[in-house]
Design an enzyme around this catalytic site. Structure first.
Site, PDB file in Angstrom:
ATOM      1  N   ASP A  48       3.803   2.491  -2.010  1.00 14.52           N
ATOM      2  CA  ASP A  48       4.750   2.830  -3.088  1.00 14.52           C
ATOM      3  C   ASP A  48       6.144   3.176  -2.559  1.00 14.52           C
ATOM      4  O   ASP A  48       6.732   4.197  -2.958  1.00 14.52           O
ATOM      5  CB  ASP A  48       4.221   4.022  -3.904  1.00 14.52           C
ATOM      6  CG  ASP A  48       2.767   3.888  -4.294  1.00 14.52           C
ATOM      7  OD1 ASP A  48       2.316   2.760  -4.539  1.00 14.52           O
ATOM      8  OD2 ASP A  48       2.074   4.928  -4.364  1.00 14.52           O
ATOM      9  N   GLU A 207       2.075  -0.902 -14.002  1.00 13.59           N
ATOM     10  CA  GLU A 207       2.611   0.338 -13.435  1.00 13.59           C
ATOM     11  C   GLU A 207       3.831   0.037 -12.579  1.00 13.59           C
ATOM     12  O   GLU A 207       4.309  -1.084 -12.491  1.00 13.59           O
ATOM     13  CB  GLU A 207       1.523   1.022 -12.590  1.00 13.59           C
ATOM     14  CG  GLU A 207       1.052   0.182 -11.402  1.00 13.59           C
ATOM     15  CD  GLU A 207      -0.141   0.773 -10.684  1.00 13.59           C
ATOM     16  OE1 GLU A 207      -0.745   1.727 -11.200  1.00 13.59           O
ATOM     17  OE2 GLU A 207      -0.481   0.268  -9.596  1.00 13.59           O
TER      18      GLU A 207
END
Length: 329
Positions: A48, A207
């Site tokens: 991420d 997401e």
């Protein structure tokens, strides 16, 4: 004698042609090699990644990976002056030490600067928090003592924040798994009016939303599928407003795995100040034997065509050193 010469010439020509074909085939095989990917830019298991620039340095703010269920408890910061060589600046926010309302599941941070401060947004135990520091390397402190966006505020999970500051200085927060939520941040950057949240769900959205602006067009990007799925990939939609409505780009994903590269997604994008050069940071399953809990961070060039469409990213392209010549104001 004349006939013999012709035969000899013919043989040499054929041999040369065969050799050329072999060389061409080898070169083609090299350019399409999907078994040897570039090394990750960060040493260790990190996912991420949020990439940005401050001054003449690049920074990456990742999730610490390597635990089943993503149970990390702290965040680190990495810096580089060339995109290739990265220094670990250490822990900048430790949940058990620095928060009173969450102790684990430290995920997917983002950062923005305003008011001569640095504002760090992050997921903690499926809430979104905010922390503040005087430097990009921290240390960061919790200014409000509670989540900025508590779990249950909207449908889906309250995770994966992305802070975007428009040209007029207005700051927006994007976040959400299951749907994308958008809200204007107040001038203090640590509060917002949750009654004014806009929720959208482009086709395929899962997401990891990320917003960039280029030549007056807003690009909302996101991850499709699940991070544990080898098909994890990046798509995008465009708008003339940071709040939408958004029109999804058709055709190809911006980024997806191929060959030995699997699960490539949950990205961020940085523009080299003073240029139209763009780079995308993302994670992939660690090579070899990685999975959705064991991921590593990579950076690749990202390009646009003449019409402003984002071209497919080549996850096998070798990254070259990049220097920031003119710092962003």
């Amino acid at each position: 004698m004349y006939i013999f010469k012709m035969k000899a010439f013919s043989f040499k020509t054929l041999a040369g042609a065969a050799l050329l074909a072999c060389v061409t085939s080898f070169a083609s095989a090299q350019t399409t090699d999907t078994l040897n990917a570039p090394a990750p830019v960060l040493k260790g298991l990190y996912a991420d990644p949020n990439i940005t620039t401050f001054g003449k340095k690049f920074y990456i703010y990742p999730t610490s990976d390597g635990t089943e269920g993503w149970m990390s408890t702290s965040f680190t910061c990495w810096s580089s002056d060339n995109l290739l060589d990265w220094k670990n600046e250490g822990v900048i926010l430790d949940l058990p030490r620095d928060l009173t309302w969450a102790k684990e599941r430290a995920w997917a941070p983002t950062i923005a600067t305003k008011n001569n401060k640095y504002y760090y947004y992050y997921s903690a135990n499926v809430n979104i928090g905010v922390a503040v520091a005087d430097k990009p390397e921290g240390p960061f402190k919790d200014p409000i003592g509670k989540p900025l966006i508590p779990r249950g505020t909207r449908g889906g999970q309250m995770i994966d924040p992305m802070a975007f500051i428009d040209d007029d200085g207005t700051a927006y927060l994007y976040w959400g798994q299951g749907q994308c939520n958008i809200v204007k941040l107040n001038d203090d950057m640590v509060s917002c009016d949750t009654s004014k949240i806009i929720s959208v769900k482009p086709e395929g959205y899962n997401e990891g939303p990320f917003m960039i602006k280029r030549k007056g067009i807003y690009y909302l990007m996101w991850s499709e599928y699940d991070t544990r799925d080898p098909r994890y990939s990046i798509a995008y939609a465009t708008s003339k407003s940071p709040l939408g409505p958004f029109t999804k780009a058709v055709g190809h994903p911006v980024l997806k795995g191929k060959g030995v590269v699997k699960g490539a997604g949950h990205h961020s994008v940085v523009q080299v100040p003073g240029t139209d050069d763009w780079y995308i940071a993302y994670h992939r399953f660690a090579i070899p034997d990685g999975n959705g809990y064991n991921r590593e961070t990579c950076v690749s060039p990202m390009r646009f065509d003449a019409d402003g469409n984002i071209l497919p990213v080549d996850v096998f392209e070798k990254l070259k050193p990049v220097k920031i010549k003119k710092a962003k104001k």
